[in-house]
Structures are given as structure tokens and as C-alpha cells.
Design a protein around this motif. Structure first.
Motif, short mmCIF file in Angstrom:
data_model
loop_
_atom_site.label_atom_id
_atom_site.label_comp_id
_atom_site.label_asym_id
_atom_site.label_seq_id
_atom_site.Cartn_x
_atom_site.Cartn_y
_atom_site.Cartn_z
N ASN A 108 -0.51 3.83 -13.06
CA ASN A 108 0.52 2.86 -12.65
C ASN A 108 0.18 2.12 -11.36
N ARG A 109 -0.95 2.48 -10.77
CA ARG A 109 -1.24 1.94 -9.44
C ARG A 109 -1.68 0.47 -9.48
N LYS A 110 -2.45 0.15 -10.50
CA LYS A 110 -3.04 -1.20 -10.61
C LYS A 110 -1.95 -2.29 -10.56
N MET A 111 -0.85 -2.00 -11.24
CA MET A 111 0.26 -2.96 -11.28
C MET A 111 0.70 -3.35 -9.86
N VAL A 112 0.65 -2.37 -8.95
CA VAL A 112 1.08 -2.63 -7.57
C VAL A 112 -0.05 -3.23 -6.74
N THR A 113 -1.25 -2.64 -6.87
CA THR A 113 -2.36 -3.15 -6.03
C THR A 113 -2.69 -4.60 -6.38
N ASN A 114 -2.40 -5.01 -7.62
CA ASN A 114 -2.60 -6.43 -7.98
C ASN A 114 -1.90 -7.37 -7.02
N HIS A 115 -0.81 -6.89 -6.44
CA HIS A 115 -0.07 -7.75 -5.51
C HIS A 115 -0.86 -8.04 -4.23
N LEU A 132 0.82 -1.22 0.00
CA LEU A 132 0.00 0.00 0.00
C LEU A 132 0.85 1.27 0.00
N PHE A 133 2.00 1.25 0.69
CA PHE A 133 2.89 2.44 0.62
C PHE A 133 3.24 2.75 -0.83
N GLN A 134 3.62 1.69 -1.54
CA GLN A 134 4.03 1.89 -2.92
C GLN A 134 2.83 2.34 -3.77
N SER A 135 1.65 1.76 -3.47
CA SER A 135 0.45 2.13 -4.22
C SER A 135 0.12 3.62 -4.03
N LEU A 136 0.33 4.12 -2.81
CA LEU A 136 0.02 5.52 -2.51
C LEU A 136 0.87 6.49 -3.34
N THR A 137 2.06 6.02 -3.74
CA THR A 137 2.97 6.92 -4.46
C THR A 137 2.72 6.91 -5.96
N ARG A 138 1.89 5.98 -6.46
CA ARG A 138 1.72 5.82 -7.91
C ARG A 138 0.62 6.70 -8.49
N THR A 139 0.77 7.03 -9.77
CA THR A 139 -0.31 7.70 -10.47
C THR A 139 -1.40 6.65 -10.73
N SER A 140 -2.62 7.11 -11.03
CA SER A 140 -3.71 6.13 -11.18
C SER A 140 -3.41 5.10 -12.28
N THR A 176 -9.69 -8.15 -0.61
CA THR A 176 -8.61 -7.24 -1.06
C THR A 176 -9.19 -6.20 -2.02
N THR A 177 -10.30 -6.51 -2.69
CA THR A 177 -10.96 -5.49 -3.53
C THR A 177 -11.46 -4.35 -2.66
N ASP A 178 -11.97 -4.67 -1.47
CA ASP A 178 -12.41 -3.62 -0.53
C ASP A 178 -11.22 -2.75 -0.09
N ILE A 179 -10.05 -3.37 0.06
CA ILE A 179 -8.86 -2.56 0.44
C ILE A 179 -8.56 -1.58 -0.68
N GLU A 180 -8.61 -2.09 -1.91
CA GLU A 180 -8.30 -1.24 -3.06
C GLU A 180 -9.31 -0.09 -3.16
#
Ligand code: SR1
Ligand code: MG
Length: 396
Positions: free
Chosen positions: A280-287, A270-278, A383-387
Motif C-alpha cells: 500500500n505504500r506506493k500509492m502514498v509515495t507517488n505523491h 513520508l509519515f503516512q508512507s512509514l505506516t503503510r505495508t509495502s 524524489t526517487t532517491d527519497i523513496e
């Protein structure tokens, strides 16, 4: 140059590390060796020794104090033994996902292991914008196998109690109890934050509902010896490339709640997801999705085929275990997010953001996300709810 395998503890230097490697015959006689201390963590020395063909080893040595603070914070050398024991146990459960241990020495507090320099620390790679497509598939498998086979579901209950004796880790647990579960929620000296965050932090310190939920999570961490945890499973404890993943640094290992390792991994994604543009974020949240799905799939297979607990055939029991584990993982993730934002020991994902206003803005989002994860842990079902929560916080 007094350090020998039979001698007393002394911190290694680059030259005594080479001497030790030679004494232990890690390299052919006459090899041209070079050594660099590459430790960038908070606690230990890490020496990388290579010969003229670039074949290498890693010597990790615990210091008798916390390097990040200095000699004023003494710390047990026993953590090196805990780390060695954990890596040996993990090698029997997930041999493909941990470095090979070649040698340990309790008196010198060293672990000599496989050189992983063909891989990169996942956090550093993520910050550069890289992705590791298999990382979370591997982490899900790692979590399921290490946690299942050391829990009362997969390990004879007598054997489990014997194994627990090897992983009594009070000093390192205290670091987590203080730095993750206590200090950030009070005006403590260890806290470390930009003054611009003070007003949000004061709100957090005054929030008694939040504090009550954190107290419950801390109690779980203190008392729920469910399985052998890594204990510090952030993206800085994971080496990766396109195809390989290796988990390192298990010196915080102890028997604790299963959701803790999962929650720490979620938080660091989530730290990394917070830093991404919309875009590029999906690539990280997929994890997040891939790690949880892989954990559930592997854990279920193990539960069905390797259980030692009579009640595991009882309908509804595994669903209960997953839902309790997920709920606590969400709360633990919230605590980890708050502590890495305002407590001691930050993450480079956030601290490397410039200009300052952008960093403060993202840290405000991190605080809000951490708080909501703790307060809404009951409502967050997937995890969809987290996203969704992440997207909501970023839009606020
Ligand atoms: C004083 S140790 C600070 C942090 O470093 C380790 O990586 C753990 O996360 C610990 O909380
Ligand atoms: Mg560490």
C-alpha cells in the motif's frame, strides 16, 4: 451574548457565533441555525454553522493563547489578520485551491469562510487508507503559483518588499524556530516522546554533525525571505476529495525559503508512507513524485512566461534554483519528521498506531529517516532517491 462586529475581542461560543452570523446576514431571516465548535488544531476555535438546508459557513477565531498548551502560552491575535491576508492573496493566485473568504474582522480575530465539509482533512483520509489521486498534482500547482508570484522571480522587487510588510509574523515564526529547528535537538522541556525512544534521542542530541546541518537549515529559515510561504503545510492543513483540494490554515505565513513548504509536504507524505505495508505504500509515495513534478512543471512555465527578473533567461539559473530548493526541502523535511516524532505537536499518522511496540518501531524508523534526510540532503537528487532511502530505512 455581547459579541458584535463593532465590539472588542471576546472568544466566541456556539451561541455568540450564531448571533454574529445573523448580524452579518449570512443566513435568511428566520433560518434555523445550528452551530458546533469543531476545532481540532492546536491554536484556534472553529465554528461550523449550518441552516436547515445544511448550507453553512465556517467562523475561525484566534484565541489569545496556544490552545494546545493553555493560557500560560500567550499568542498574538494578529495571526488571524495574517491568515485572512494570505487567503486573499492566494485567492488571486490559486482561487481553486483555497477556501473563499467572506469576511474578516481584525478586532475579533475572525475569518469567516467557505464551508468545506464536503471534503475531508487529507491526513484523516490517508490514515483510513483513502487516496486522493489529484492531491499532489494540485499541491505542486499551489506551491509553484504561490511561491513564484510572491518571489523576486515573479513579483516586482519593490512590490515584494511592500507585500512583505503584511506578513511580518514574529510570534508564529518563533514557534517554528523553536519547535521545528531547536527544541527536538536538545533536551528541552517542550519535547514529548515515549521513554522507549530515549536512547535513540540521546544519540541524536549528541550528534554534532547533525546539529550543524540543522543549524544551517534554521539559519535559512530565519534569513531567506525568498517568497510568501504558507508556513505550516502539513496534510492536516489540506482538505481533499477525489477531485478537489483546498489548502487551509495559513496563519504561519511569512516570507521564507521556498523549500520549507515543499519540505513540510514531503515530510507529511513520508509519515503516512512509514505506516503503510509495502503493497500500500506506493500509492502514498507517488505523491512525492507527483508534487515535485507538478511544482517543477508549473514553476518552469511561470518562469518562462511571467518572469520579472532579468537573469531568468540566463542558462543554468533555473536548474540552480530547483537544485537549491530541492536540497533545502529535503533538510526541512528531515527536521519536520524529527519534530513531529519527539517534539511538541505530533501527527496522528504515528500516534494512532497500536500496539505500542509497533508505534515505537515506526517512530524509530521515522527518527532514522529524518536524520538521514538531513545528513544526506546533498546526495539526494530526486524524489526517487527519497523513496529509495525510505525503503532502505524500513529494511534496516
Ligand atoms: C504550539 S503550536 C504547535 C504546532 O501547531 C501548528 O499546526 C504548527 O505546526 C505548530 O508548530
Ligand atoms: Mg494549523
Amino acid at each position: 451574548m455581547t459579541v458584535t462586529t463593532k465590539g472588542a475581542y471576546e472568544p466566541l461560543t456556539e451561541s455568540t457565533a450564531i448571533k454574529l452570523a445573523k448580524e452579518l446576514n449570512f443566513f435568511k431571516e428566520g433560518s434555523l441555525l445550528s452551530c458546533h465548535e469543531i476545532g481540532d488544531g492546536n491554536l484556534n476555535l472553529v465554528f461550523h454553522i449550518v441552516d436547515e438546508n445544511n448550507t453553512g459557513i465556517i467562523i475561525k477565531q484566534a484565541l489569545p493563547y496556544a490552545k494546545v498548551v493553555g493560557e500560560s502560552w500567550p499568542l498574538t491575535l494578529h495571526r488571524a489578520t495574517i491568515e485572512g491576508n494570505y487567503l486573499k492573496k492566494a485567492a488571486s493566485l490559486v482561487p481553486n485551491l483555497v477556501p473563499k473568504v467572506y469576511y474578516t474582522n481584525e478586532a475579533l480575530a475572525i475569518t469567516i469562510m467557505e464551508d468545506l465539509s464536503h471534503l475531508e482533512i487529507a491526513r484523516s483520509g490517508f490514515i483510513k487508507g483513502k487516496d486522493y489521486p489529484l492531491l499532489s498534482l494540485h499541491i505542486g500547482e499551489y506551491l509553484a503559483k504561490t511561491l513564484f508570484f510572491t518571489s523576486d522571480f515573479g513579483l516586482n522587487q519593490q512590490e515584494k518588499k511592500k507585500l512583505q510588510q503584511l506578513f511580518v509574523n514574529p510570534e508564529l515564526c518563533k514557534i517554528t524556530e523553536d519547535l521545528v529547528f531547536t527544541d527536538p535537538f536538545f533536551d528541552s522541556e517542550t519535547n514529548d516522546f515515549e521513554p522507549e525512544l530515549l536512547s535513540s534521542i540521546e544519540d541524536l542530541w549528541a550528534d554534532q554533525t547533525l546539529k550543524r546541518e540543522v543549524a544551517k537549515l534554521k539559519l535559512k529559515f530565519l534569513t531567506n525571505g525568498e517568497a510568501l510561504l504558507h508556513g505550516d503545510l502539513h496534510t492536516g492543513s489540506i482538505f481533499a476529495n477525489e477531485i478537489d483540494t483546498k489548502v487551509i490554515d495559513p496563519e504561519f505565513a511569512f516570507f521564507g525559503p521556498i523549500g520549507f513548504d515543499i519540505g513540510q509536504f514531503f515530510a507529511n507524505i513520508l509519515f503516512q508512507s512509514l505506516t503503510r505495508t509495502s503493497e500500500n505504500r506506493k500509492m502514498v509515495t507517488n505523491h512525492l513524485h507527483q508534487a515535485w513534478d507538478s511544482f517543477v512543471k508549473t514553476f518552469t512555465q511561470l518562469w518562462n512566461n511571467h518572469s520579472v527578473e532579468a537573469f531568468t533567461k540566463t542558462p543554468g539559473y533555473i536548474e540552480h534554483v530547483f537544485s537549491e530548493t530541492f536540497k533545502s526541502a529535503i533538510g526541512f523535511a528531515g527536521c519536520e519528521i524529527i519534530r513531529r516524532t519527539i517534539g511538541l505537536s505530533h501527527v496522528a499518522d504515528l500516534d494512532s498506531i497500536f500496539p505500542d511496540e509497533e508505534r515505537i518501531f515506526i517512530k524509530q524508523k521515522a527518527l532514522s529517516l529524518g536524520k538521514k534526510l538531513i545528513l544526506k540532503a546533498e546526495e539526494i537528487q530526486s524524489t526517487t532517491d527519497i523513496e529509495k532511502l525510505l525503503e532502505q530505512v524500513l529494511k534496516e
